[in-house]
Write a protein that holds these residues in place. Structure first.
Motif, PDB file in Angstrom:
ATOM      1  N   ALA A  32      20.670 -36.820  79.175  1.00  0.00           N
ATOM      2  CA  ALA A  32      19.467 -37.628  78.949  1.00  0.00           C
ATOM      3  C   ALA A  32      18.314 -37.079  79.792  1.00  0.00           C
ATOM      4  O   ALA A  32      18.528 -36.399  80.802  1.00  0.00           O
ATOM      5  CB  ALA A  32      19.751 -39.080  79.318  1.00  0.00           C
ATOM      6  N   CYS A  33      17.099 -37.399  79.357  1.00  0.00           N
ATOM      7  CA  CYS A  33      15.894 -36.927  80.080  1.00  0.00           C
ATOM      8  C   CYS A  33      15.983 -37.244  81.567  1.00  0.00           C
ATOM      9  O   CYS A  33      15.638 -36.409  82.420  1.00  0.00           O
ATOM     10  CB  CYS A  33      14.649 -37.613  79.545  1.00  0.00           C
ATOM     11  SG  CYS A  33      14.382 -37.371  77.820  1.00  0.00           S
ATOM     12  N   SER A  34      16.451 -38.434  81.886  1.00  0.00           N
ATOM     13  CA  SER A  34      16.464 -38.853  83.285  1.00  0.00           C
ATOM     14  C   SER A  34      17.369 -37.948  84.127  1.00  0.00           C
ATOM     15  O   SER A  34      17.128 -37.774  85.321  1.00  0.00           O
ATOM     16  CB  SER A  34      16.903 -40.314  83.399  1.00  0.00           C
ATOM     17  OG  SER A  34      18.138 -40.506  82.749  1.00  0.00           O
ATOM     18  N   ALA A  35      18.396 -37.358  83.519  1.00  0.00           N
ATOM     19  CA  ALA A  35      19.294 -36.481  84.275  1.00  0.00           C
ATOM     20  C   ALA A  35      18.580 -35.199  84.698  1.00  0.00           C
ATOM     21  O   ALA A  35      18.908 -34.604  85.726  1.00  0.00           O
ATOM     22  CB  ALA A  35      20.527 -36.137  83.433  1.00  0.00           C
ATOM     23  N   HIS A  36      17.603 -34.787  83.914  1.00  0.00           N
ATOM     24  CA  HIS A  36      16.928 -33.516  84.204  1.00  0.00           C
ATOM     25  C   HIS A  36      16.009 -33.594  85.424  1.00  0.00           C
ATOM     26  O   HIS A  36      15.550 -32.565  85.916  1.00  0.00           O
ATOM     27  CB  HIS A  36      16.146 -33.053  82.963  1.00  0.00           C
ATOM     28  CG  HIS A  36      17.050 -32.569  81.859  1.00  0.00           C
ATOM     29  ND1 HIS A  36      17.405 -31.243  81.705  1.00  0.00           N
ATOM     30  CD2 HIS A  36      17.699 -33.241  80.885  1.00  0.00           C
ATOM     31  CE1 HIS A  36      18.222 -31.131  80.666  1.00  0.00           C
ATOM     32  NE2 HIS A  36      18.419 -32.323  80.152  1.00  0.00           N
ATOM     33  N   VAL A  37      15.755 -34.814  85.894  1.00  0.00           N
ATOM     34  CA  VAL A  37      14.908 -34.961  87.094  1.00  0.00           C
ATOM     35  C   VAL A  37      15.579 -34.290  88.290  1.00  0.00           C
ATOM     36  O   VAL A  37      14.912 -33.691  89.136  1.00  0.00           O
ATOM     37  CB  VAL A  37      14.652 -36.464  87.373  1.00  0.00           C
ATOM     38  CG1 VAL A  37      13.957 -36.648  88.712  1.00  0.00           C
ATOM     39  CG2 VAL A  37      13.850 -37.072  86.235  1.00  0.00           C
ATOM     40  N   GLN A  46      16.282 -34.362  97.962  1.00  0.00           N
ATOM     41  CA  GLN A  46      16.658 -35.156  96.793  1.00  0.00           C
ATOM     42  C   GLN A  46      18.144 -34.956  96.435  1.00  0.00           C
ATOM     43  O   GLN A  46      18.842 -35.888  96.054  1.00  0.00           O
ATOM     44  CB  GLN A  46      15.782 -34.747  95.609  1.00  0.00           C
ATOM     45  CG  GLN A  46      15.639 -35.828  94.561  1.00  0.00           C
ATOM     46  CD  GLN A  46      14.605 -35.429  93.505  1.00  0.00           C
ATOM     47  OE1 GLN A  46      13.663 -34.675  93.790  1.00  0.00           O
ATOM     48  NE2 GLN A  46      14.793 -35.920  92.312  1.00  0.00           N
ATOM     49  N   SER A  82      27.446 -37.319  84.204  1.00  0.00           N
ATOM     50  CA  SER A  82      27.341 -35.871  84.503  1.00  0.00           C
ATOM     51  C   SER A  82      28.591 -35.068  84.157  1.00  0.00           C
ATOM     52  O   SER A  82      28.987 -34.181  84.917  1.00  0.00           O
ATOM     53  CB  SER A  82      27.020 -35.647  85.987  1.00  0.00           C
ATOM     54  OG  SER A  82      25.948 -36.420  86.402  1.00  0.00           O
ATOM     55  N   ARG A 114      27.467 -43.144  79.250  1.00  0.00           N
ATOM     56  CA  ARG A 114      26.449 -42.982  78.211  1.00  0.00           C
ATOM     57  C   ARG A 114      26.520 -41.564  77.690  1.00  0.00           C
ATOM     58  O   ARG A 114      26.690 -40.617  78.462  1.00  0.00           O
ATOM     59  CB  ARG A 114      25.047 -43.266  78.778  1.00  0.00           C
ATOM     60  CG  ARG A 114      24.841 -44.733  79.147  1.00  0.00           C
ATOM     61  CD  ARG A 114      23.378 -45.055  79.354  1.00  0.00           C
ATOM     62  NE  ARG A 114      22.748 -44.169  80.317  1.00  0.00           N
ATOM     63  CZ  ARG A 114      21.476 -43.771  80.248  1.00  0.00           C
ATOM     64  NH1 ARG A 114      20.699 -44.159  79.267  1.00  0.00           N
ATOM     65  NH2 ARG A 114      20.984 -42.969  81.166  1.00  0.00           N
ATOM     66  N   ASP A 139      19.677 -45.980  72.820  1.00  0.00           N
ATOM     67  CA  ASP A 139      18.687 -46.604  73.697  1.00  0.00           C
ATOM     68  C   ASP A 139      17.440 -45.713  73.769  1.00  0.00           C
ATOM     69  O   ASP A 139      17.327 -44.721  73.041  1.00  0.00           O
ATOM     70  CB  ASP A 139      19.286 -46.894  75.085  1.00  0.00           C
ATOM     71  CG  ASP A 139      19.647 -45.616  75.842  1.00  0.00           C
ATOM     72  OD1 ASP A 139      19.259 -44.509  75.397  1.00  0.00           O
ATOM     73  OD2 ASP A 139      20.313 -45.722  76.886  1.00  0.00           O
ATOM     74  N   GLU A 141      16.515 -43.502  75.677  1.00  0.00           N
ATOM     75  CA  GLU A 141      16.773 -42.081  75.987  1.00  0.00           C
ATOM     76  C   GLU A 141      17.654 -41.408  74.935  1.00  0.00           C
ATOM     77  O   GLU A 141      18.046 -40.252  75.099  1.00  0.00           O
ATOM     78  CB  GLU A 141      17.452 -41.961  77.349  1.00  0.00           C
ATOM     79  CG  GLU A 141      16.523 -42.220  78.506  1.00  0.00           C
ATOM     80  CD  GLU A 141      17.090 -41.611  79.781  1.00  0.00           C
ATOM     81  OE1 GLU A 141      16.480 -40.665  80.307  1.00  0.00           O
ATOM     82  OE2 GLU A 141      18.144 -42.079  80.238  1.00  0.00           O
ATOM     83  N   THR A 143      20.740 -42.462  74.052  1.00  0.00           N
ATOM     84  CA  THR A 143      22.164 -42.503  74.387  1.00  0.00           C
ATOM     85  C   THR A 143      22.859 -43.728  73.799  1.00  0.00           C
ATOM     86  O   THR A 143      22.253 -44.781  73.595  1.00  0.00           O
ATOM     87  CB  THR A 143      22.406 -42.506  75.913  1.00  0.00           C
ATOM     88  OG1 THR A 143      22.052 -43.775  76.458  1.00  0.00           O
ATOM     89  CG2 THR A 143      21.609 -41.418  76.594  1.00  0.00           C
TER      90      THR A 143
END
Ligand SMILES: CC(C)(COP(=O)(O)OP(=O)(O)OC[C@H]1O[C@@H](n2cnc3c(N)ncnc32)[C@H](O)[C@@H]1OP(=O)(O)O)[C@@H](O)C(=O)NCCC(=O)NCCS
Length: 178
Positions: A32-37, A46, A82, A114, A139, A141, A143
């Motif tokens: 998902a996009c959020s994982a790429h952060v 981080q 992940s 997800r 959802d 994203e 998923t």
């Protein structure tokens, strides 16, 4: 090929970064996009913060190379995150071993995850590991949620005649796995 599965300590963050950056680079659409952060551009701070908020398992091949990862977040409700196996290590049962490790640690708790709705191979893989789709509509994203219900929560044992059924576990003296 033989593999050993290792839980990572916070000071192992750089090993995790290497595997994760490779996963995001080679299979970007699986995440998902959020994982790429948390990717190649993320600063060390981080990575250190992130590894302290989850449990990470890596798989190491016989040459000492880190070739697969899985993570778990959420307490008390574990969520598998992940999941990635390097192409050269796929189809040898390693992904299944990582999922089994997470499920085993979860004990009598359900495990959720997800998965990108278009990732049919991963959905098939998770089904083979005992997960079922819980949502049918992606959802924001993209998923879907899958859940593996803990065995003790699903088993309903037939009660002897004249006695009420009980649920939530086997009769005394029997394992939920029988
Ligand atoms: C999905 C993934 C983790 C599977 O890892 P793996 O180590 O190859 O899986 P296993 O060898 O343990 O496979 C166990 C079973 O899952 C099923 N399975 C695995 N990959 C599959 C695929 N591409 N298509 C359909 N079923 C698959 C099969 O039933 C397989 O048994 P088999 O090898 O006897 O056919 C791996 O392909 C991967 O990392 N993909 C890219 C990243 C990804 O999609 N991650 C999921 C993010 S939610």
């Amino acid at each position: 090929m033989t593999f050993r599965i290792e839980p990572l300590a916070p000071e192992d963050w750089a090993r995790w970064r290497q595997v994760r950056v490779r996963a995001l680079g080679e299979d970007p659409d699986a995440f998902a996009c959020s994982a790429h952060v948390l990717g190649a551009q993320a600063p060390e701070r981080q990575w250190r913060e992130a590894i302290s908020t989850r449990r990470v398992l890596l798989a190491v091949d016989e040459h000492g190379r880190d070739v697969a990862m899985v993570g778990v977040v959420g307490d008390p409700d574990p969520e598998l995150i992940s999941m990635w196996v390097a192409p050269e290590a796929r189809h040898s049962g390693l992904g299944r071993r990582l999922v089994d490790a997470v499920v085993g640690e979860a004990g009598d708790r359900d495990v959720t995850l997800r998965v990108m709705a278009q990732n049919a191979p991963a959905i098939a893989f998770y089904r083979g590991c005992g997960f079922e789709l819980e949502t049918r509509t992606p959802d924001a994203e993209g998923t879907l949620t899958m859940r593996r219900v803990a065995p003790s929560a699903t088993t309903t044992w037939p009660a002897p005649a004249g006695r009420p059924r009980r649920s939530g576990g086997p009769p005394p003296g029997r394992s939920a796995d029988q």
